[in-house]
Write a protein that holds these residues in place. Structure first.
Motif, mmCIF file in Angstrom:
data_model
loop_
_atom_site.group_PDB
_atom_site.id
_atom_site.type_symbol
_atom_site.label_atom_id
_atom_site.label_comp_id
_atom_site.label_asym_id
_atom_site.label_seq_id
_atom_site.Cartn_x
_atom_site.Cartn_y
_atom_site.Cartn_z
ATOM 1 N N GLU A 159 -2.839 6.742 7.361
ATOM 2 C CA GLU A 159 -2.670 6.977 5.929
ATOM 3 C C GLU A 159 -2.756 8.471 5.607
ATOM 4 O O GLU A 159 -1.974 8.991 4.798
ATOM 5 C CB GLU A 159 -3.749 6.209 5.149
ATOM 6 C CG GLU A 159 -3.617 6.334 3.641
ATOM 7 C CD GLU A 159 -4.768 5.663 2.919
ATOM 8 O OE1 GLU A 159 -4.752 5.656 1.678
ATOM 9 O OE2 GLU A 159 -5.700 5.161 3.596
ATOM 10 N N SER A 188 0.134 7.139 2.200
ATOM 11 C CA SER A 188 1.249 6.207 1.996
ATOM 12 C C SER A 188 0.740 4.883 1.421
ATOM 13 O O SER A 188 -0.184 4.276 1.969
ATOM 14 C CB SER A 188 1.946 5.943 3.333
ATOM 15 O OG SER A 188 2.812 4.844 3.231
ATOM 16 N N GLN A 205 2.151 2.011 1.549
ATOM 17 C CA GLN A 205 2.402 0.929 2.499
ATOM 18 C C GLN A 205 1.302 0.848 3.557
ATOM 19 O O GLN A 205 0.831 -0.238 3.909
ATOM 20 C CB GLN A 205 3.776 1.113 3.158
ATOM 21 C CG GLN A 205 4.962 0.917 2.231
ATOM 22 C CD GLN A 205 5.183 2.089 1.296
ATOM 23 O OE1 GLN A 205 4.707 3.205 1.561
ATOM 24 N NE2 GLN A 205 5.897 1.831 0.197
ATOM 25 N N ALA A 234 -1.778 -0.455 1.981
ATOM 26 C CA ALA A 234 -1.659 -1.900 1.783
ATOM 27 C C ALA A 234 -2.002 -2.645 3.070
ATOM 28 O O ALA A 234 -2.677 -3.692 3.038
ATOM 29 C CB ALA A 234 -0.253 -2.250 1.313
ATOM 30 N N GLY A 288 2.283 -3.783 -2.964
ATOM 31 C CA GLY A 288 3.469 -4.382 -2.368
ATOM 32 C C GLY A 288 4.635 -4.445 -3.325
ATOM 33 O O GLY A 288 5.797 -4.311 -2.922
ATOM 34 N N GLY A 341 5.033 -2.325 -5.740
ATOM 35 C CA GLY A 341 5.372 -0.973 -6.188
ATOM 36 C C GLY A 341 4.967 -0.668 -7.601
ATOM 37 O O GLY A 341 5.524 0.224 -8.226
#
Length: 397
Positions: free
Chosen positions: A118, A124, A126, A129, A191, A193
């Motif tokens: 990360e 990030s 994603q 997550a 997820g 956004g």
């Protein structure tokens, strides 16, 4: 907030030190698991404090969150380990604990890798997550596993302190599930956004959103689970001290009745030759022995128990009460002792003065309570009037 969380962390660290250093040898089952649980919860509470978070971040940037999450997972694993060691056979407990430790190591290692990734990808969403998915998967699994065990065990245990403690722990699991649900919401928002929840926001209040879900809920979960699991250990020595005090007082209260019975029938006194030194000074052993000797003495008086004395006594007390039955029994026993001294057998033998003999069999407390009422009436002269008319002169009071 610093005072609350750091204070709780210090208390939990002190409790963990007690479990590690103050339990003596041999250590009871679950000692090390409980120590790990309290230490993990202490670290988790400390990580919620802004002062601790700032100090850690100053040394290693962006490490406070994974440190707090790792402590939470370790605490959840320790909770399961304590439950397994207390409620399962040793072999089965070890098997389940090894599996949970493997899952814990895999989860923490994966989280560490994702934290590094990360930072390398400039935080990030994603990667974060994936980090949340790994964290919440193991945490949710541990919470549900422990919740199922606490509910099942709380319905089967007989000790009220254990039952209350398990239900407090179950309430803590509910708050932990609130926290897990919050993390799942964060995960879905990443997820999709959309920024539904500002997960990285600093908390200045314990009741404002999202802090009530991200900080208050897990803090309450930690507090309730710790209190629930330690409540029986705190209550047990208190209950044992109260039990010993009751045994000593009961032993002394039965003294006058026992002295008259043993003086008239020395053979009812049990031999102390077979008792070891520790048992001979134990209040439970001494009380049980005295109850047995008094019961044997009353049984030996059966040929001298006068039905007429019993009927006369029953006319002076309130019928149907246990206290009245005890006064009647004391009158019969007192008159029977006097008749035994003169060798006068009863023309008609009295029946037992109270029902429930079968239900008291094997129950030391119930039998003691019954004999205490008889001994009280016997020692305080409540039977003199009814044992006096045409019967042998009362003795023992």
């Amino acid at each position: 907030m610093n005072a609350i969380f750091l204070g709780m962390a210090c208390l939990l660290a002190a409790a963990a030190s007690y479990w590690i250093l103050g339990r003596g040898t041999p250590r009871p089952a679950g000692t090390w698991a409980m120590s790990a649980l309290l230490a993990s919860f202490a670290l988790a509470f400390a990580s919620y404090a802004p002062l601790f978070e700032n100090a850690v971040e100053a040394i290693v940037p962006h490490v406070a969150r994974p440190l707090s999450n790792s402590a939470s997972l370790a605490a959840a694993t320790s909770v399961l380990a304590v439950s397994f060691q207390v409620n399962l056979q040793p072999a089965e407990a070890r098997r389940r604990i090894r599996l949970r430790l493997f899952l814990l190591a895999a989860s923490v290692s994966g989280m560490a890798v994702l934290v590094i990734a990360e930072q390398m990808t400039h935080r990030s969403p994603q990667v974060y997550a994936l980090y949340l998915l790994l964290f919440i998967s193991y945490l949710g699994f541990a919470i549900v596993d422990f919740l199922q065990q606490t509910l099942r065990q709380s319905n089967s245990t007989r000790r009220s302190s254990v039952r209350i403690g398990l239900r407090m722990a179950a309430a803590g699991c509910v708050f932990a599930l609130v926290y897990a649900t919050y993390k799942v919401t964060v995960l879905f928002s990443l997820g999709l956004g959309i920024q539904l929840v500002p997960d990285h926001a600093r908390c200045s209040s314990l009741v404002s959103a999202p802090c009530v879900f991200s900080v208050t809920s897990p803090a309450l979960a930690v507090l309730l689970i710790c209190l629930g699991l330690t409540l029986p250990a705190v209550v047990y020595p208190i209950s044992q001290a109260r039990r010993r005090r009751w045994e000593v007082r009961s032993f002394e209260a039965l003294g006058p009745l026992w002295q008259d019975l043993s003086a008239a029938m020395p053979e009812i006194v049990l031999s102390a030759a077979d008792a070891d030194e520790d048992a001979a000074s134990d209040s439970d052993f001494l009380l049980q022995r005295r109850v047995i000797e008094i019961s044997d003495g009353i049984l030996a008086l059966r040929p001298y128990r006068s039905r007429s004395v019993q009927e006369a006594a029953q006319q002076t007390v309130e019928a149907g009460t246990e206290r009245g039955a005890a006064i009647v029994e004391a009158a019969v026993v007192k008159a029977a002792l006097a008749a035994m001294q003169t060798g006068h057998l009863a023309d008609e033998v009295a029946v037992p003065s109270a029902s429930g003999t079968a239900s008291r069999a094997g129950d030391l407390r119930a039998e003691t309570q019954w004999l205490l009422q008889i001994a009280d009436a016997y020692a305080h002269g409540e039977t003199v009037r009814v044992a006096d008319g045409g019967q042998p002169k009362p003795v023992g009071a």
